[in-house]
Design a protein around this motif. Structure first.
Motif, PDB file in Angstrom:
ATOM      1  N   TRP A   1       0.857  -1.189   0.000  1.00  0.00           N
ATOM      2  CA  TRP A   1       0.000   0.000   0.000  1.00  0.00           C
ATOM      3  C   TRP A   1       0.883   1.225   0.000  1.00  0.00           C
ATOM      4  N   PRO A   2       0.588   2.202  -0.858  1.00  0.00           N
ATOM      5  CA  PRO A   2      -0.536   2.342  -1.777  1.00  0.00           C
ATOM      6  C   PRO A   2      -0.517   1.292  -2.888  1.00  0.00           C
ATOM      7  N   LEU A   3      -1.681   1.040  -3.451  1.00  0.00           N
ATOM      8  CA  LEU A   3      -1.778   0.120  -4.576  1.00  0.00           C
ATOM      9  C   LEU A   3      -1.096   0.713  -5.802  1.00  0.00           C
ATOM     10  N   PRO A   4      -0.576  -0.133  -6.664  1.00  0.00           N
ATOM     11  CA  PRO A   4       0.041   0.389  -7.897  1.00  0.00           C
ATOM     12  C   PRO A   4      -0.967   1.213  -8.705  1.00  0.00           C
ATOM     13  N   ASP A   5      -0.490   2.333  -9.249  1.00  0.00           N
ATOM     14  CA  ASP A   5      -1.316   3.206 -10.106  1.00  0.00           C
ATOM     15  C   ASP A   5      -2.570   3.719  -9.380  1.00  0.00           C
ATOM     16  N   SER A   6      -2.487   3.892  -8.058  1.00  0.00           N
ATOM     17  CA  SER A   6      -3.634   4.406  -7.311  1.00  0.00           C
ATOM     18  C   SER A   6      -3.958   5.831  -7.748  1.00  0.00           C
ATOM     19  N   PRO A   7      -5.247   6.126  -7.996  1.00  0.00           N
ATOM     20  CA  PRO A   7      -5.624   7.497  -8.361  1.00  0.00           C
ATOM     21  C   PRO A   7      -5.779   8.411  -7.155  1.00  0.00           C
ATOM     22  N   PHE A   8      -5.589   7.881  -5.959  1.00  0.00           N
ATOM     23  CA  PHE A   8      -5.848   8.640  -4.750  1.00  0.00           C
ATOM     24  C   PHE A   8      -4.554   9.223  -4.173  1.00  0.00           C
ATOM     25  N   PRO A   9      -4.655  10.303  -3.434  1.00  0.00           N
ATOM     26  CA  PRO A   9      -3.475  10.843  -2.747  1.00  0.00           C
ATOM     27  C   PRO A   9      -2.948   9.841  -1.728  1.00  0.00           C
ATOM     28  N   PRO A  10      -1.711  10.060  -1.235  1.00  0.00           N
ATOM     29  CA  PRO A  10      -1.173   9.158  -0.214  1.00  0.00           C
ATOM     30  C   PRO A  10      -2.061   9.128   1.031  1.00  0.00           C
ATOM     31  N   SER A  11      -2.156   7.972   1.648  1.00  0.00           N
ATOM     32  CA  SER A  11      -2.824   7.866   2.937  1.00  0.00           C
ATOM     33  C   SER A  11      -1.933   8.516   3.991  1.00  0.00           C
ATOM     34  N   VAL A  12      -2.553   9.191   4.957  1.00  0.00           N
ATOM     35  CA  VAL A  12      -1.778   9.931   5.949  1.00  0.00           C
ATOM     36  C   VAL A  12      -2.274   9.631   7.356  1.00  0.00           C
ATOM     37  N   ILE A  13      -1.388   9.868   8.317  1.00  0.00           N
ATOM     38  CA  ILE A  13      -1.734   9.866   9.738  1.00  0.00           C
ATOM     39  C   ILE A  13      -1.576  11.292  10.240  1.00  0.00           C
ATOM     40  N   ARG A  14      -2.646  11.848  10.767  1.00  0.00           N
ATOM     41  CA  ARG A  14      -2.603  13.181  11.359  1.00  0.00           C
ATOM     42  C   ARG A  14      -2.659  13.049  12.872  1.00  0.00           C
ATOM     43  N   THR A  15      -1.786  13.754  13.551  1.00  0.00           N
ATOM     44  CA  THR A  15      -1.819  13.769  15.009  1.00  0.00           C
ATOM     45  C   THR A  15      -2.319  15.122  15.481  1.00  0.00           C
ATOM     46  N   SER A  16      -3.017  15.114  16.603  1.00  0.00           N
ATOM     47  CA  SER A  16      -3.682  16.313  17.096  1.00  0.00           C
ATOM     48  C   SER A  16      -2.822  17.032  18.128  1.00  0.00           C
ATOM     49  N   THR A  17      -3.191  18.269  18.399  1.00  0.00           N
ATOM     50  CA  THR A  17      -2.617  19.038  19.499  1.00  0.00           C
ATOM     51  C   THR A  17      -3.757  19.672  20.278  1.00  0.00           C
ATOM     52  N   GLU A  18      -3.474  19.982  21.539  1.00  0.00           N
ATOM     53  CA  GLU A  18      -4.482  20.601  22.401  1.00  0.00           C
ATOM     54  C   GLU A  18      -4.961  21.905  21.788  1.00  0.00           C
ATOM     55  N   GLY A  19      -6.262  22.098  21.743  1.00  0.00           N
ATOM     56  CA  GLY A  19      -6.816  23.335  21.214  1.00  0.00           C
ATOM     57  C   GLY A  19      -7.174  23.288  19.743  1.00  0.00           C
ATOM     58  N   ASP A  20      -6.839  22.191  19.045  1.00  0.00           N
ATOM     59  CA  ASP A  20      -7.228  22.062  17.643  1.00  0.00           C
ATOM     60  C   ASP A  20      -8.745  22.022  17.500  1.00  0.00           C
ATOM     61  N   ASP A  21      -9.253  22.517  16.368  1.00  0.00           N
ATOM     62  CA  ASP A  21     -10.641  22.222  16.016  1.00  0.00           C
ATOM     63  C   ASP A  21     -10.780  20.707  15.861  1.00  0.00           C
ATOM     64  N   LEU A  22     -11.971  20.210  16.120  1.00  0.00           N
ATOM     65  CA  LEU A  22     -12.263  18.801  15.886  1.00  0.00           C
ATOM     66  C   LEU A  22     -13.459  18.718  14.968  1.00  0.00           C
ATOM     67  N   ARG A  23     -13.269  18.049  13.830  1.00  0.00           N
ATOM     68  CA  ARG A  23     -14.362  17.865  12.873  1.00  0.00           C
ATOM     69  C   ARG A  23     -14.777  16.396  12.908  1.00  0.00           C
ATOM     70  N   VAL A  24     -16.016  16.140  13.330  1.00  0.00           N
ATOM     71  CA  VAL A  24     -16.545  14.792  13.521  1.00  0.00           C
ATOM     72  C   VAL A  24     -17.660  14.556  12.514  1.00  0.00           C
ATOM     73  N   ALA A  25     -17.450  13.631  11.589  1.00  0.00           N
ATOM     74  CA  ALA A  25     -18.502  13.246  10.638  1.00  0.00           C
ATOM     75  C   ALA A  25     -19.137  11.952  11.117  1.00  0.00           C
ATOM     76  N   PHE A  26     -20.467  11.849  10.993  1.00  0.00           N
ATOM     77  CA  PHE A  26     -21.111  10.633  11.498  1.00  0.00           C
ATOM     78  C   PHE A  26     -22.354  10.297  10.684  1.00  0.00           C
ATOM     79  N   GLY A  27     -22.684   9.016  10.720  1.00  0.00           N
ATOM     80  CA  GLY A  27     -23.869   8.492  10.050  1.00  0.00           C
ATOM     81  C   GLY A  27     -23.954   6.995  10.294  1.00  0.00           C
ATOM     82  N   SER A  28     -24.969   6.360   9.728  1.00  0.00           N
ATOM     83  CA  SER A  28     -25.134   4.914   9.920  1.00  0.00           C
ATOM     84  C   SER A  28     -25.814   4.320   8.698  1.00  0.00           C
ATOM     85  N   CYS A  29     -25.892   3.001   8.703  1.00  0.00           N
ATOM     86  CA  CYS A  29     -26.694   2.258   7.715  1.00  0.00           C
ATOM     87  C   CYS A  29     -26.085   2.376   6.314  1.00  0.00           C
TER      88      CYS A  29
END
Length: 545
Positions: free
Chosen positions: A78-106
């Motif tokens: 991973w990434p897969l060969p010829d992937s059309p998507f940007p690199p996968s990333v790990i983001r780490t947080s810091t105190e005081g950052d905004d937090l954006r929470v997306a949610f849903g089900s089904c």
């Protein structure tokens, strides 16, 4: 050479650590290598002939974003060969950052590329496409999936063809899944969707099951469970459902420290084949719900998430009927009241809405009274039949649990250390709405709201549209009071009104939390003539300043 069968899924991420889940084609060592030199590795463990790893990555620098790659026995997969998507990333947080929470089900699995989608564009697919096209400012910090991540009882045509090639569908459970191997197929079908696969590789996720992860109306009543246990196929279905949920969803909900202290995780990893240990755990959980805890807590700076199991933790005896067992209820209370003043927002994730349209609430409370036998045996039989046919099994169908949650929210939300908001996040009911309670005694200081959002990708029958539009009306409230009168039901500790909705479509809600402020946005996946689907904002509002 080991291949990547499923994943990677970025599950946990905080200021200095993360976990990445993968399934490999054979036993191997899985590595996550970050662009800044950070590395994590784990040996795969085996369940039912499948090989999984949850790779901890520690020692990360807070407030940074780094691309990562996945290696199996030293070979990059991973990434897969010829992937059309940007690199996968790990983001780490810091105190005081905004937090954006997306949610849903089904989320019913999307059809293969090129096939017409019978239920319209998938909200997760559409979110992934928007992010991949460079709208990085729209990236959620965490994705909450509030139940029905897979549908074990409502399989797609593709899955039915696969099942028919494996066994005779004239035998129970027919075109529903029967065992662990068939559950793994559901996850392949859902999570190998290219957009969703990339999305889950780059946005941390928290998950909880609902009924369709096992079967419709799972644990609706003691009589229902007795009927299911009398069949020849239920036991294997349930154990396989719990085992596959633990592997695919529950493991990733835990932090690296929690994983290191978890005896089941150690037992599964410390044997050549962890199947027996996991199956024994699932069997204990079936016999005694208190032996397993699927609920969990996550803290994101000054935002606390309590994800509550509202399916497996139930007490089904009609005389003691409760949404949460005593130990589960005490856990929820302890987590909500821990370190008061240390969080600005409390998010209570429960797949089933706490606040429903008043007519539905009163009908469920009335039905609960009938099933307890308060109107006699004949009414009790009628009530049980109606409960199953009409899905009358939300928090309102457990009146004491409904009231206990109201009391807990009032206690948490009152006083000088109260958070700015207490937000109950739910799905299940195939539409979205916002409801605000008002306590009959003194209301809490925090802003309290029920935020319901579903489906991510599923059908919305006309009956649901008409029923829930009517359910919020003044006439429906009056009709609901007649149900309450017939049952002799006491008034619940809160009244409530709809503040927005109902909205129908494949959709996601997003909370943006900054300090003590909170904003809510609802977006729906919509077709675009001659182009790709897009997420269109339906409503946006400020919940707290």
């Amino acid at each position: 050479m080991a291949g990547l069968r499923l994943g990677p899924l970025l599950r946990y991420a905080d200021g200095s650590s993360a976990t990445v889940w993968v399934e490999a084609s054979r036993p191997c060592t899985a590595e996550v290598r970050c662009a800044d030199g950070a590395v994590g590795e784990a040996r795969t463990f085996q369940v039912e002939g499948h090989h999984y790893a949850l790779v901890p990555v520690t020692g990360l620098t807070p407030g940074t974003t780094r691309a990562y790659e996945v290696f199996l026995d030293g070979t990059r997969v991973w990434p897969l060969p010829d992937s059309p998507f940007p690199p996968s990333v790990i983001r780490t947080s810091t105190e005081g950052d905004d937090l954006r929470v997306a949610f849903g089900s089904c989320r019913w699995a999307s059809p293969p590329a090129g096939e017409k989608d019978p239920v319209g564009p998938d909200a997760l697919d559409t979110l992934a496409a928007r992010m991949a096209n460079g709208s990085d400012g729209e990236r959620p910090d965490v994705l909450l999936l509030l139940g029905d991540q897979v549908y074990a009882d409502e399989t797609t045509d593709t899955t039915r063809r696969w099942l028919a090639a494996r066994r005779d569908l004239s035998d129970p459970p027919g075109n529903e899944v029967a065992d662990y191997e068939e559950y793994t197929h559901l996850y392949y079908e859902s999570w190998l969707d290219p957009e969703v696969r990339w999305l889950l590789s780059t946005v941390p996720s928290c998950m909880i099951f609902d009924d369709h992860d096992v079967i419709d109306d799972w644990n609706t009543s003691a009589a229902w469970l007795e009927d299911m246990r009398a069949t020849g196929w239920w036991q294997e279905r349930l154990l396989s459902g719990l085992m596959s949920y633990w592997v695919h969803q529950h493991l990733g909900n835990m932090s690296p420290d929690e994983l290191a202290a978890d005896p089941l995780y150690a037992a599964v990893r410390d044997t050549p084949d962890g199947t027996d240990a996991l199956r024994a755990f699932a069997a204990r959980a079936d016999e005694d719900a208190a032996s397993a805890r699927w609920s969990y807590r996550r803290d994101f700076g000054r935002v606390r998430l309590l994800m509550v199991d509202s399916r497996a933790a139930r007490v089904l005896d009609e005389e003691r009927r409760a949404m949460l067992s005593p130990s589960e209820a005490e856990w929820l209370r302890a987590q909500a009241l821990d370190a008061p003043g240390s969080y600005d927002h409390l998010l209570i994730g429960t797949s089933l809405p706490w606040l429903l349209p008043q007519l539905v609430h009163d009908a469920e409370a009335w039905n609960a009274a009938l099933c307890r036998g308060e109107k006699g045996a004949r009414w009790a039989r009628f009530g049980e039949d109606l409960r199953r046919k009409a899905d009358l099994e939300h928090w309102a169908a457990f009146p004491e649990s409904f009231a206990a949650l109201a009391d807990l929210i009032a206690e948490v939300g009152s006083g000088h250390q109260a958070p700015a908001t207490v937000l109950v996040l739910s799905g299940d009911v195939h539409h979205a709405y916002v409801a605000e309670p008002k306590w009959r005694s003194e209301s809490p200081d925090a802003r309290v709201l029920q935020l319901t959002c579903s489906p991510v990708h599923n059908s919305i029958p006309l009956s649901i549209r008409l029923g829930f539009r009517f359910g919020w009306s003044a006439l429906a409230r009056a009709l609901g009071r007649r149900f309450a009168w017939h049952a002799g039901s006491p008034l619940p500790p809160v009244s409530w009104r709809k503040k927005g909705g109902p909205w129908f479509g494949n959709q996601l809600m997003t909370l943006t939390l900054h300090g003590r402020s909170a904003r809510l946005r609802l977006e729906q996946a919509q077709e675009v003539r001659g182009g790709s689907p897009r997420l269109a904002t339906v409503t946006e509002s400020e919940l707290a300043r």
